[in-house]
Scaffold this motif. Structure first.
Motif, PDB file in Angstrom:
ATOM      1  N   ALA A 107       9.435   2.446   8.015  1.00  0.00           N
ATOM      2  CA  ALA A 107       9.849   3.281   6.874  1.00  0.00           C
ATOM      3  C   ALA A 107       8.787   4.351   6.588  1.00  0.00           C
ATOM      4  N   GLU A 108       7.519   3.970   6.730  1.00  0.00           N
ATOM      5  CA  GLU A 108       6.419   4.917   6.481  1.00  0.00           C
ATOM      6  C   GLU A 108       6.483   6.116   7.429  1.00  0.00           C
ATOM      7  N   LEU A 109       6.942   5.857   8.654  1.00  0.00           N
ATOM      8  CA  LEU A 109       6.965   6.922   9.664  1.00  0.00           C
ATOM      9  C   LEU A 109       8.196   7.806   9.560  1.00  0.00           C
ATOM     10  N   PHE A 110       9.234   7.253   8.902  1.00  0.00           N
ATOM     11  CA  PHE A 110      10.520   7.944   8.923  1.00  0.00           C
ATOM     12  C   PHE A 110      10.523   9.219   8.084  1.00  0.00           C
ATOM     13  N   SER A 111      11.045  10.283   8.674  1.00  0.00           N
ATOM     14  CA  SER A 111      11.314  11.492   7.900  1.00  0.00           C
ATOM     15  C   SER A 111      12.357  12.303   8.651  1.00  0.00           C
ATOM     16  N   LEU A 112      13.343  12.819   7.926  1.00  0.00           N
ATOM     17  CA  LEU A 112      14.376  13.619   8.596  1.00  0.00           C
ATOM     18  C   LEU A 112      13.781  14.891   9.182  1.00  0.00           C
ATOM     19  N   ASP A 113      12.625  15.326   8.651  1.00  0.00           N
ATOM     20  CA  ASP A 113      11.960  16.529   9.197  1.00  0.00           C
ATOM     21  C   ASP A 113      11.539  16.340  10.649  1.00  0.00           C
ATOM     22  N   LYS A 114      11.377  15.079  11.045  1.00  0.00           N
ATOM     23  CA  LYS A 114      10.874  14.829  12.407  1.00  0.00           C
ATOM     24  C   LYS A 114      11.995  14.764  13.444  1.00  0.00           C
ATOM     25  N   VAL A 115      13.242  14.768  12.965  1.00  0.00           N
ATOM     26  CA  VAL A 115      14.364  14.620  13.900  1.00  0.00           C
ATOM     27  C   VAL A 115      14.543  15.914  14.689  1.00  0.00           C
ATOM     28  N   SER A 116      14.643  15.774  16.009  1.00  0.00           N
ATOM     29  CA  SER A 116      14.737  16.970  16.841  1.00  0.00           C
ATOM     30  C   SER A 116      16.166  17.508  16.850  1.00  0.00           C
ATOM     31  N   ARG A 117      16.326  18.770  17.263  1.00  0.00           N
ATOM     32  CA  ARG A 117      17.661  19.361  17.282  1.00  0.00           C
ATOM     33  C   ARG A 117      18.405  19.042  18.575  1.00  0.00           C
ATOM     34  N   THR A 118      17.659  18.614  19.589  1.00  0.00           N
ATOM     35  CA  THR A 118      18.350  18.333  20.854  1.00  0.00           C
ATOM     36  C   THR A 118      18.818  16.874  20.870  1.00  0.00           C
ATOM     37  N   THR A 119      19.724  16.563  21.792  1.00  0.00           N
ATOM     38  CA  THR A 119      20.247  15.196  21.832  1.00  0.00           C
ATOM     39  C   THR A 119      19.142  14.212  22.231  1.00  0.00           C
ATOM     40  N   ALA A 120      19.326  12.981  21.824  1.00  0.00           N
ATOM     41  CA  ALA A 120      18.353  11.930  22.132  1.00  0.00           C
ATOM     42  C   ALA A 120      18.954  11.089  23.256  1.00  0.00           C
ATOM     43  N   ARG A 121      18.108  10.516  24.086  1.00  0.00           N
ATOM     44  CA  ARG A 121      18.607   9.776  25.241  1.00  0.00           C
ATOM     45  C   ARG A 121      18.222   8.300  25.117  1.00  0.00           C
ATOM     46  N   PHE A 122      19.219   7.431  25.292  1.00  0.00           N
ATOM     47  CA  PHE A 122      18.934   5.998  25.282  1.00  0.00           C
ATOM     48  C   PHE A 122      18.296   5.611  26.613  1.00  0.00           C
ATOM     49  N   SER A 123      17.356   4.684  26.587  1.00  0.00           N
ATOM     50  CA  SER A 123      16.816   4.159  27.839  1.00  0.00           C
ATOM     51  C   SER A 123      16.618   2.657  27.684  1.00  0.00           C
ATOM     52  N   HIS A 124      17.371   1.926  28.482  1.00  0.00           N
ATOM     53  CA  HIS A 124      17.284   0.476  28.408  1.00  0.00           C
ATOM     54  C   HIS A 124      15.900   0.014  28.854  1.00  0.00           C
ATOM     55  N   THR A 125      15.356   0.677  29.864  1.00  0.00           N
ATOM     56  CA  THR A 125      14.034   0.312  30.375  1.00  0.00           C
ATOM     57  C   THR A 125      12.989   0.512  29.281  1.00  0.00           C
ATOM     58  N   GLU A 126      13.110   1.620  28.574  1.00  0.00           N
ATOM     59  CA  GLU A 126      12.130   1.896  27.523  1.00  0.00           C
ATOM     60  C   GLU A 126      12.269   0.887  26.369  1.00  0.00           C
ATOM     61  N   LEU A 127      13.528   0.522  26.079  1.00  0.00           N
ATOM     62  CA  LEU A 127      13.749  -0.458  25.010  1.00  0.00           C
ATOM     63  C   LEU A 127      13.140  -1.815  25.399  1.00  0.00           C
ATOM     64  N   LEU A 128      13.320  -2.204  26.662  1.00  0.00           N
ATOM     65  CA  LEU A 128      12.758  -3.480  27.108  1.00  0.00           C
ATOM     66  C   LEU A 128      11.229  -3.457  27.072  1.00  0.00           C
ATOM     67  N   ALA A 129      10.664  -2.325  27.487  1.00  0.00           N
ATOM     68  CA  ALA A 129       9.203  -2.205  27.478  1.00  0.00           C
ATOM     69  C   ALA A 129       8.692  -2.299  26.038  1.00  0.00           C
ATOM     70  N   LEU A 130       9.385  -1.619  25.141  1.00  0.00           N
ATOM     71  CA  LEU A 130       9.002  -1.679  23.728  1.00  0.00           C
ATOM     72  C   LEU A 130       9.093  -3.111  23.218  1.00  0.00           C
ATOM     73  N   ASN A 131      10.178  -3.801  23.624  1.00  0.00           N
ATOM     74  CA  ASN A 131      10.350  -5.178  23.159  1.00  0.00           C
ATOM     75  C   ASN A 131       9.196  -6.060  23.640  1.00  0.00           C
ATOM     76  N   GLY A 132       8.797  -5.855  24.900  1.00  0.00           N
ATOM     77  CA  GLY A 132       7.669  -6.625  25.436  1.00  0.00           C
ATOM     78  C   GLY A 132       6.401  -6.363  24.626  1.00  0.00           C
ATOM     79  N   GLN A 133       6.163  -5.098  24.301  1.00  0.00           N
ATOM     80  CA  GLN A 133       4.969  -4.757  23.492  1.00  0.00           C
ATOM     81  C   GLN A 133       5.028  -5.431  22.134  1.00  0.00           C
ATOM     82  N   LEU A 134       6.237  -5.422  21.573  1.00  0.00           N
ATOM     83  CA  LEU A 134       6.374  -5.993  20.236  1.00  0.00           C
ATOM     84  C   LEU A 134       6.213  -7.511  20.258  1.00  0.00           C
TER      85      LEU A 134
END
Ligand code: GLU
Length: 459
Positions: free
Chosen positions: A296-323
């Motif tokens: 929540a501390e990091l969230f701000s609509l100002d930071k949202v980019s104008r281009t589309t965002a891309r899902f990555s399962h590999t990146e999600l898994l890597a993040l999960n491992g870190q977490l």
């Protein structure tokens, strides 16, 4: 002004990771502003909406850590929409049209053939009551269109009329109401399309900010006009970029593999999905965080980019491992025991701390538990047999702790002259049956002396 936001899914399918974004954005926006978060089920489509999907959505939101302050269902508010429709009809802002879908399609093709935009020409407005009655007698029922305020006196001569707003993500936006057809608000069978119920609810629930995907930008012009027609002020709007699949397609309810439920079933943490869905397509790097409040501390609509965002399962898994590698024992104790990690709490805690850095998901800890509890298939090369007997004879007496491994291998190095890989690898292979894994210094006390001795002796 107290901030009030809403997340308004249609319970016609499972939420996917792309739908999680507006839910999270609204949630964090409310959290940051001390506001409230309404969950609104847009379930006026009675055929496609189901209770099971609504329950699934509640479970998904709970898993993500979102707790709605209030829940509403559009199916319970039809009288309100009817009243608003009647008001608009009485004012001549909602008018009946009797064309069939085929007739409308033919009109549009003719317009295209003449190089004109396929905008509905309001011909139904010209019909007399008698003509309408005749159509009704033929068995036709009207659908109802909202007369967009894009003309001064003559609805058949619309002129450029900009409905503009300051979008929280996209900045100044304007939609020309003369560039679109009068939207249909009520279908032939009397059911409501999304637009009118949404605006009526936003007014009656006092929604101050509408945060949603940018696929709704073009709807916003007509919606603002509808807010005004119903005598209300439009809320503030924010339209965020959409999340695409790895293949670059729009995410849809058909992509079952990206449903929140399937990610949960894969063993991914709700917090990982929340972090990924909130930070992807923003200027913040995706990284492990300790809690939803940190996010929540990091969230701000100002930071949202104008281009589309891309899902990555590999990146999600890597993040999960870190977490997972940062999760304290208390956060997983119950799950470990359900998984079948059968150890008294002190040992289970030491076990978790030893293996958490080697787990892509919490459930993978079970594989390591099997290694700890055995039986393992010790891997012993012929040339290491003497070395392993020496190791067995030098094995310190219990109690063991984090320093035992260092003391033991130090003595073994002295006695055998081995060092580095030739010192450590035969021990790892004998103790775990594997060539890689968690730090043995941490694992050794959990395996314990009797098992260690047995494995060194090749049994
Ligand atoms: N039910 C709509 C949707 O899921 C809600 C859009 C809105 O937030 O206004 O697209």
């Amino acid at each position: 002004m107290t901030v009030k936001v809403r997340f308004a899914p249609s319970p016609t399918g499972k939420l996917h990771v792309g739908n999680a974004r507006p839910a999270l954005f609204n949630w964090f926006f409310a959290q940051r502003q001390g506001g409230s978060f309404l969950l609104r089920f847009d379930d006026t489509d009675r055929e496609r909406s189901t209770e099971a999907f609504a329950e699934g959505i509640l479970r998904d939101l709970d898993w993500l850590g979102l707790k709605p302050d209030r829940i509403e269902r559009q199916s319970a508010r039809l009288a309100e929409y009817q009243a608003a429709a009647e008001r608009l009809k009485a004012e001549g802002r909602l008018y009946p049209c009797y064309e069939t879908a085929d007739e409308l399609e033919r009109q549009r093709s003719r317009q295209r053939a003449r190089g004109l935009p396929p905008i509905y020409d309001r011909r139904a407005l010209k019909q007399t009551d008698e003509e309408r009655r005749a159509l009704e007698e033929e068995g036709r029922r009207p659908h109802w269109r909202f007369l967009l305020p894009n003309f001064s006196d003559d609805p058949f001569s619309p002129s450029r009329t900009e409905e503009s707003w300051h979008d929280l993500v996209r900045g100044e936006q304007a939609i020309d109401l003369a560039s679109m057809s009068d939207p249909v608000l009520v279908r032939e069978d009397g059911t409501f399309l999304y637009t009118l119920p949404s605006v009526v609810d936003d007014i009656e629930f006092g929604i101050t900010h509408v945060i949603r995907g940018e696929d709704h930008v073009t709807n916003t012009g007509a919606q603002i006009a509808l807010f005004k027609a119903l005598g209300a002020e439009a809320p503030v709007f924010g339209h965020h970029n959409l999340l695409q699949s790895e293949a670059g397609e729009a995410l849809s309810k058909r992509l079952a593999s990206l449903s929140l439920q399937s990610l949960r079933d894969e063993g991914i943490e709700g917090l990982s999905v929340a972090i990924f869905a909130t930070l992807v397509g923003t200027s913040e790097p995706i990284r492990a965080l300790g809690s939803m409040s940190e996010l929540a501390e990091l969230f701000s609509l100002d930071k949202v980019s104008r281009t589309t965002a891309r899902f990555s399962h590999t990146e999600l898994l890597a993040l999960n491992g870190q977490l997972v590698a940062t999760l304290p024992y208390a956060a997983v104790a119950e799950r470990l025991s359900v998984l079948g990690v059968a150890a008294e709490p002190a040992k289970a805690e030491a076990f978790w701390e030893a293996v958490r850095g080697n787990c892509g998901t919490v459930a993978e800890a079970l594989d390591w538990w099997h290694v700890v509890a055995g039986p393992v298939e010790p891997v012993v090369a012929d040339e290491d047999r003497d070395f392993l007997s020496e190791a067995a004879s030098l094995l310190p007496a219990e109690p063991w702790d984090g320093a035992t491994w260092g003391a033991w291998t130090g003595a073994l190095k002295q006695a055998t002259g081995r060092k580095g890989r030739s010192l450590f690898m035969p021990l790892r292979l004998a103790l775990t049956g594997l060539a890689s894994g968690p730090e043995l210094a941490a694992l050794l006390p959990v395996i314990g002396r009797p098992s260690t001795l047995a494995r060194l002796n090749g049994s």
